[in-house]
Design a protein around this motif. Structure first.
Motif, PDB file in Angstrom:
ATOM      1  N   ARG A  39      29.213  54.371  75.796  1.00  0.00           N
ATOM      2  CA  ARG A  39      30.184  53.468  76.435  1.00  0.00           C
ATOM      3  C   ARG A  39      30.061  53.638  77.945  1.00  0.00           C
ATOM      4  O   ARG A  39      30.703  54.509  78.534  1.00  0.00           O
ATOM      5  CB  ARG A  39      31.586  53.801  75.952  1.00  0.00           C
ATOM      6  CG  ARG A  39      32.691  52.909  76.514  1.00  0.00           C
ATOM      7  CD  ARG A  39      34.021  53.273  75.870  1.00  0.00           C
ATOM      8  NE  ARG A  39      35.130  52.517  76.416  1.00  0.00           N
ATOM      9  CZ  ARG A  39      35.810  52.862  77.505  1.00  0.00           C
ATOM     10  NH1 ARG A  39      35.497  53.947  78.177  1.00  0.00           N
ATOM     11  NH2 ARG A  39      36.810  52.111  77.927  1.00  0.00           N
ATOM     12  N   PRO A 132      45.356  52.463  72.065  1.00  0.00           N
ATOM     13  CA  PRO A 132      45.522  53.905  72.167  1.00  0.00           C
ATOM     14  C   PRO A 132      46.725  54.408  71.362  1.00  0.00           C
ATOM     15  O   PRO A 132      47.796  53.815  71.414  1.00  0.00           O
ATOM     16  CB  PRO A 132      45.735  54.140  73.668  1.00  0.00           C
ATOM     17  CG  PRO A 132      46.236  52.837  74.202  1.00  0.00           C
ATOM     18  CD  PRO A 132      45.666  51.768  73.327  1.00  0.00           C
ATOM     19  N   THR A 136      46.277  57.547  77.547  1.00  0.00           N
ATOM     20  CA  THR A 136      44.914  58.027  77.785  1.00  0.00           C
ATOM     21  C   THR A 136      44.574  57.982  79.272  1.00  0.00           C
ATOM     22  O   THR A 136      45.067  57.119  79.996  1.00  0.00           O
ATOM     23  CB  THR A 136      43.895  57.177  77.003  1.00  0.00           C
ATOM     24  OG1 THR A 136      42.575  57.606  77.332  1.00  0.00           O
ATOM     25  CG2 THR A 136      44.013  55.690  77.327  1.00  0.00           C
ATOM     26  N   SER A 138      41.304  57.837  80.035  1.00  0.00           N
ATOM     27  CA  SER A 138      39.891  57.458  80.005  1.00  0.00           C
ATOM     28  C   SER A 138      39.635  55.954  79.959  1.00  0.00           C
ATOM     29  O   SER A 138      38.487  55.537  79.938  1.00  0.00           O
ATOM     30  CB  SER A 138      39.208  58.104  78.793  1.00  0.00           C
ATOM     31  OG  SER A 138      39.410  59.482  78.784  1.00  0.00           O
ATOM     32  N   LYS A 139      40.682  55.140  79.958  1.00  0.00           N
ATOM     33  CA  LYS A 139      40.462  53.688  79.898  1.00  0.00           C
ATOM     34  C   LYS A 139      41.433  53.036  80.878  1.00  0.00           C
ATOM     35  O   LYS A 139      42.648  53.085  80.681  1.00  0.00           O
ATOM     36  CB  LYS A 139      40.705  53.186  78.477  1.00  0.00           C
ATOM     37  CG  LYS A 139      40.417  51.699  78.264  1.00  0.00           C
ATOM     38  CD  LYS A 139      40.502  51.370  76.773  1.00  0.00           C
ATOM     39  CE  LYS A 139      40.665  49.884  76.499  1.00  0.00           C
ATOM     40  NZ  LYS A 139      39.489  49.088  76.834  1.00  0.00           N
ATOM     41  N   ILE A 166      42.157  56.305  68.178  1.00  0.00           N
ATOM     42  CA  ILE A 166      41.626  56.621  69.511  1.00  0.00           C
ATOM     43  C   ILE A 166      42.752  56.640  70.536  1.00  0.00           C
ATOM     44  O   ILE A 166      43.759  55.955  70.370  1.00  0.00           O
ATOM     45  CB  ILE A 166      40.533  55.601  69.919  1.00  0.00           C
ATOM     46  CG1 ILE A 166      39.885  56.009  71.236  1.00  0.00           C
ATOM     47  CG2 ILE A 166      41.076  54.172  69.992  1.00  0.00           C
ATOM     48  CD1 ILE A 166      38.604  55.282  71.546  1.00  0.00           C
ATOM     49  N   GLY A 167      42.542  57.409  71.594  1.00  0.00           N
ATOM     50  CA  GLY A 167      43.448  57.397  72.730  1.00  0.00           C
ATOM     51  C   GLY A 167      44.283  58.644  72.853  1.00  0.00           C
ATOM     52  O   GLY A 167      45.245  58.817  72.111  1.00  0.00           O
ATOM     53  N   GLY A 168      43.904  59.525  73.770  1.00  0.00           N
ATOM     54  CA  GLY A 168      44.688  60.712  74.080  1.00  0.00           C
ATOM     55  C   GLY A 168      44.762  61.738  72.969  1.00  0.00           C
ATOM     56  O   GLY A 168      45.660  62.582  72.965  1.00  0.00           O
ATOM     57  N   ALA A 186      38.538  59.386  67.370  1.00  0.00           N
ATOM     58  CA  ALA A 186      37.539  59.061  68.376  1.00  0.00           C
ATOM     59  C   ALA A 186      38.044  59.621  69.700  1.00  0.00           C
ATOM     60  O   ALA A 186      39.199  59.382  70.068  1.00  0.00           O
ATOM     61  CB  ALA A 186      37.340  57.553  68.477  1.00  0.00           C
ATOM     62  N   VAL A 187      37.211  60.403  70.369  1.00  0.00           N
ATOM     63  CA  VAL A 187      37.661  61.051  71.604  1.00  0.00           C
ATOM     64  C   VAL A 187      36.624  60.955  72.711  1.00  0.00           C
ATOM     65  O   VAL A 187      35.414  60.963  72.456  1.00  0.00           O
ATOM     66  CB  VAL A 187      37.997  62.549  71.382  1.00  0.00           C
ATOM     67  CG1 VAL A 187      39.113  62.715  70.356  1.00  0.00           C
ATOM     68  CG2 VAL A 187      36.776  63.356  70.977  1.00  0.00           C
ATOM     69  N   ILE A 188      37.148  60.850  73.925  1.00  0.00           N
ATOM     70  CA  ILE A 188      36.300  61.014  75.119  1.00  0.00           C
ATOM     71  C   ILE A 188      36.643  62.352  75.772  1.00  0.00           C
ATOM     72  O   ILE A 188      35.877  63.310  75.704  1.00  0.00           O
ATOM     73  CB  ILE A 188      36.495  59.856  76.125  1.00  0.00           C
ATOM     74  CG1 ILE A 188      36.120  58.511  75.506  1.00  0.00           C
ATOM     75  CG2 ILE A 188      35.663  60.125  77.390  1.00  0.00           C
ATOM     76  CD1 ILE A 188      36.366  57.296  76.404  1.00  0.00           C
ATOM     77  N   SER A 189      37.840  62.423  76.387  1.00  0.00           N
ATOM     78  CA  SER A 189      38.138  63.577  77.243  1.00  0.00           C
ATOM     79  C   SER A 189      38.276  64.880  76.467  1.00  0.00           C
ATOM     80  O   SER A 189      37.953  65.941  77.010  1.00  0.00           O
ATOM     81  CB  SER A 189      39.383  63.310  78.083  1.00  0.00           C
ATOM     82  OG  SER A 189      40.453  62.876  77.289  1.00  0.00           O
TER      83      SER A 189
END
Ligand code: TZP
Ligand code: MG
Length: 215
Positions: A39, A132, A136, A138-139, A166-168, A186-189
């Motif tokens: 992404r 989310p 979050t 990240s977006k 997803i989200g936080g 689903a995670v980013i941070s």
């Protein structure tokens, strides 16, 4: 199968990383991620050939470890790389059209409510990403957090849809997310910002798997 792949879905682009994205992905793979989404977003996002080259390298890593490689938004890139799938949001190319273009590759669609889940299923999505769930970082254009209750609501009416939340989401909240009815997180941070990515990923994986076994 899809429900297992969604267990620990790692999403990342170069802008999410404080270290080399390839190193970040390698450590996350060692830690046990079950799916990956490229992404590439934000002010400093790579474009054109640079974006392609990074995607190609990340895809190689995923292939070596049998991790499905999904491209966010960019159907052309997914087709050029012969990636495993595409993920689109509500404001991107229409899901039904994406389905036509990608054939039987995986199609994921971001959703915020039950109506959007049903639209995604009508367009033959393989899974939905709901969020989310929590606030979050990240977006930039994230909608308001929908909370765990939205997972429960959707699960009440769509018992079988493969759903990743997803989200936080963090190690502390992952269990509740699964208990509410999600097939995975689903995670980013939670991974990108971890000091020790491999160890943090292992803990996330164990938390999700433990909650799924109990459910
Ligand atoms: N879509 C909804 S929230 C979000 C996306 C891409 C960002 C998730 O990142 P984080 O850091 O896990 O909250
Ligand atoms: Mg999008």
């Amino acid at each position: 199968m899809m429900k297992h792949m969604l267990s620990l879905y790692f999403i990342m682009g170069s802008g999410d990383c404080t270290r080399d994205p390839l190193t970040v992905l390698d450590e996350a793979i060692q830690g046990g991620i079950t799916m990956f989404q490229f992404r590439e977003k934000g002010k400093k996002a790579l474009t054109g050939l640079e974006k392609y080259r990074l995607a190609e390298k990340l895809f190689e890593r995923c292939k070596d470890h049998n991790i499905p490689f999904i491209v966010n938004d960019d159907v052309d890139l997914a087709l050029a790389l012969q990636a495993d799938g595409v993920h689109v949001g509500q404001d991107d190319e229409e899901a039904a059209r994406v389905r036509d273009r990608i054939g039987d590759k995986y199609l994921g669609v971001s959703v915020h409510n039950l109506a959007e889940v049903r639209q995604a299923l009508a367009a033959h999505a393989d899974y939905v990403g709901l969020g989310p769930i929590f606030p979050t970082v990240s977006k930039d254009d994230a909608k308001q957090a929908c909370g765990l209750a939205m997972i429960e609501h959707i699960r009440t009416y769509e018992k079988h849809v493969p759903l990743v939340a997803i989200g936080g989401i963090t190690e502390q909240t992952a269990r509740q997310v699964i208990e509410a009815g999600a097939d995975g997180i689903a995670v980013i941070s939670a991974i990108c910002r971890a000091e020790h990515i491999c160890e943090q990923t292992k803990r996330l994986y164990e938390t999700v798997m433990h909650a799924k076994r109990r459910g």
